[in-house]
Design a protein around this motif. Structure first.
Motif, PDB file in Angstrom:
ATOM      1  N   VAL A  40       4.460  10.213  -0.232  1.00 29.10           N
ATOM      2  CA  VAL A  40       3.566  10.429  -1.372  1.00 29.10           C
ATOM      3  C   VAL A  40       2.445   9.393  -1.363  1.00 29.10           C
ATOM      4  O   VAL A  40       1.270   9.711  -1.575  1.00 29.10           O
ATOM      5  CB  VAL A  40       4.366  10.389  -2.694  1.00 29.10           C
ATOM      6  CG1 VAL A  40       3.444  10.389  -3.905  1.00 29.10           C
ATOM      7  CG2 VAL A  40       5.332  11.559  -2.759  1.00 29.10           C
ATOM      8  N   ARG A  41       2.788   8.092  -1.088  1.00 29.95           N
ATOM      9  CA  ARG A  41       1.758   7.052  -1.024  1.00 29.95           C
ATOM     10  C   ARG A  41       0.750   7.350   0.085  1.00 29.95           C
ATOM     11  O   ARG A  41      -0.450   7.181  -0.088  1.00 29.95           O
ATOM     12  CB  ARG A  41       2.396   5.685  -0.784  1.00 29.95           C
ATOM     13  CG  ARG A  41       2.997   5.066  -2.021  1.00 29.95           C
ATOM     14  CD  ARG A  41       3.325   3.594  -1.813  1.00 29.95           C
ATOM     15  NE  ARG A  41       4.127   3.323  -0.644  1.00 29.95           N
ATOM     16  CZ  ARG A  41       5.461   3.351  -0.609  1.00 29.95           C
ATOM     17  NH1 ARG A  41       6.142   3.634  -1.705  1.00 29.95           N
ATOM     18  NH2 ARG A  41       6.125   3.086   0.496  1.00 29.95           N
ATOM     19  N   ALA A  42       1.218   7.808   1.222  1.00 31.49           N
ATOM     20  CA  ALA A  42       0.331   8.124   2.339  1.00 31.49           C
ATOM     21  C   ALA A  42      -0.571   9.285   1.992  1.00 31.49           C
ATOM     22  O   ALA A  42      -1.763   9.298   2.329  1.00 31.49           O
ATOM     23  CB  ALA A  42       1.153   8.431   3.581  1.00 31.49           C
TER      24      ALA A  42
ATOM     25  N   THR B  25      -2.627   5.492  -1.092  1.00 31.41           N
ATOM     26  CA  THR B  25      -2.253   4.246  -1.739  1.00 31.41           C
ATOM     27  C   THR B  25      -1.528   3.366  -0.721  1.00 31.41           C
ATOM     28  O   THR B  25      -0.590   3.828  -0.074  1.00 31.41           O
ATOM     29  CB  THR B  25      -1.316   4.526  -2.927  1.00 31.41           C
ATOM     30  OG1 THR B  25      -1.928   5.495  -3.768  1.00 31.41           O
ATOM     31  CG2 THR B  25      -1.044   3.262  -3.707  1.00 31.41           C
ATOM     32  N   PRO B  26      -1.946   2.104  -0.574  1.00 26.94           N
ATOM     33  CA  PRO B  26      -1.236   1.248   0.377  1.00 26.94           C
ATOM     34  C   PRO B  26       0.149   0.897  -0.143  1.00 26.94           C
ATOM     35  O   PRO B  26       0.370   0.826  -1.345  1.00 26.94           O
ATOM     36  CB  PRO B  26      -2.105   0.005   0.483  1.00 26.94           C
ATOM     37  CG  PRO B  26      -2.875  -0.027  -0.788  1.00 26.94           C
ATOM     38  CD  PRO B  26      -3.054   1.412  -1.212  1.00 26.94           C
ATOM     39  N   CYS B  27       1.049   0.672   0.778  1.00 25.29           N
ATOM     40  CA  CYS B  27       2.390   0.287   0.375  1.00 25.29           C
ATOM     41  C   CYS B  27       2.398  -1.198   0.027  1.00 25.29           C
ATOM     42  O   CYS B  27       1.566  -1.965   0.483  1.00 25.29           O
ATOM     43  CB  CYS B  27       3.404   0.613   1.460  1.00 25.29           C
ATOM     44  SG  CYS B  27       3.359  -0.514   2.844  1.00 25.29           S
ATOM     45  N   VAL B  28       3.307  -1.605  -0.745  1.00 24.33           N
ATOM     46  CA  VAL B  28       3.428  -2.999  -1.158  1.00 24.33           C
ATOM     47  C   VAL B  28       4.044  -3.768   0.002  1.00 24.33           C
ATOM     48  O   VAL B  28       5.118  -3.415   0.487  1.00 24.33           O
ATOM     49  CB  VAL B  28       4.310  -3.116  -2.422  1.00 24.33           C
ATOM     50  CG1 VAL B  28       4.463  -4.564  -2.833  1.00 24.33           C
ATOM     51  CG2 VAL B  28       3.729  -2.281  -3.539  1.00 24.33           C
ATOM     52  N   PRO B  29       3.363  -4.815   0.507  1.00 26.48           N
ATOM     53  CA  PRO B  29       3.914  -5.551   1.641  1.00 26.48           C
ATOM     54  C   PRO B  29       5.133  -6.358   1.245  1.00 26.48           C
ATOM     55  O   PRO B  29       5.302  -6.737   0.086  1.00 26.48           O
ATOM     56  CB  PRO B  29       2.770  -6.470   2.064  1.00 26.48           C
ATOM     57  CG  PRO B  29       1.959  -6.641   0.828  1.00 26.48           C
ATOM     58  CD  PRO B  29       2.090  -5.344   0.064  1.00 26.48           C
ATOM     59  N   ASP B  30       5.972  -6.629   2.232  1.00 24.68           N
ATOM     60  CA  ASP B  30       7.129  -7.485   2.034  1.00 24.68           C
ATOM     61  C   ASP B  30       6.612  -8.907   1.901  1.00 24.68           C
ATOM     62  O   ASP B  30       6.007  -9.449   2.824  1.00 24.68           O
ATOM     63  CB  ASP B  30       8.067  -7.347   3.237  1.00 24.68           C
ATOM     64  CG  ASP B  30       9.297  -8.212   3.091  1.00 24.68           C
ATOM     65  OD1 ASP B  30       9.565  -8.670   1.952  1.00 24.68           O
ATOM     66  OD2 ASP B  30       9.986  -8.412   4.105  1.00 24.68           O
TER      67      ASP B  30
END
Length: 171
Positions: free
Chosen positions: A17-19, A23-28
């Protein structure tokens, strides 16, 4: 299954869904971005002391030391650097030879130019000779001789000019 991440058949639905939304994913946040931490076995990463660091050695000595190293990457770099040094040496020698050849050709060109100027003067075809012929034509017209603006000056006109001015006839 957690409520924030829903996997169906091994696919993270939230990531899909983010892709799709861009929307960028939240980095670790545990590991800073762009930094990769690697560790090696203790025997492979021996600590270098001040006396192990080569100083004041020639390139050949450093390459010989590196080629005798136990580490494969060090031997590989030594081989690569040796090849690059050989290529650089060859290129510099070729440039020096080309520069010497250019100097030699420039000297020959200057010598041939001087010889050509001397021959043109001797044969009466240089710029000085053109001025000389113009002076003969001017004298001839002022003294009643018929001469053309261009072309060969008749021999009798040249001889009369030489006799009148006391000059020497060159041809």
């Amino acid at each position: 299954m957690s409520t924030t991440t829903m996997e169906i058949n091994g696919v993270d639905r939230a990531a899909l869904v983010r892709a799709a939304k861009g929307t960028p994913c939240v980095p670790d946040l545990a590991t800073p971005m762009g930094i990769r931490v690697t560790t090696a076995p203790a025997d492979a990463m021996a600590q270098a002391t001040a006396e192990d660091v080569p100083t004041g050695q020639t390139l050949e000595q450093l390459l010989a030391l590196a080629q005798g190293s136990e580490a494969g990457r060090t031997r590989q770099l030594a081989e690569k650097i040796g090849a690059l040094v050989a290529e650089l040496t060859g290129r510099l020698e070729a440039e020096q030879a080309a520069e010497a050849r250019r100097r030699e050709l420039a000297e020959k060109e200057a010598k041939l130019t001087a010889e050509l100027a001397a021959l043109r003067q001797k044969m009466g075809t240089g710029p000085e000779a053109a001025a000389h012929r113009a002076a003969i034509r001017q004298w001839a017209q002022a003294n009643g001789y018929a001469v053309r603006e261009r072309g060969r000056i008749p021999r009798n006109v040249v001889q009369a000019w030489a006799a009148a001015t006391g000059s020497e006839v060159t041809r």
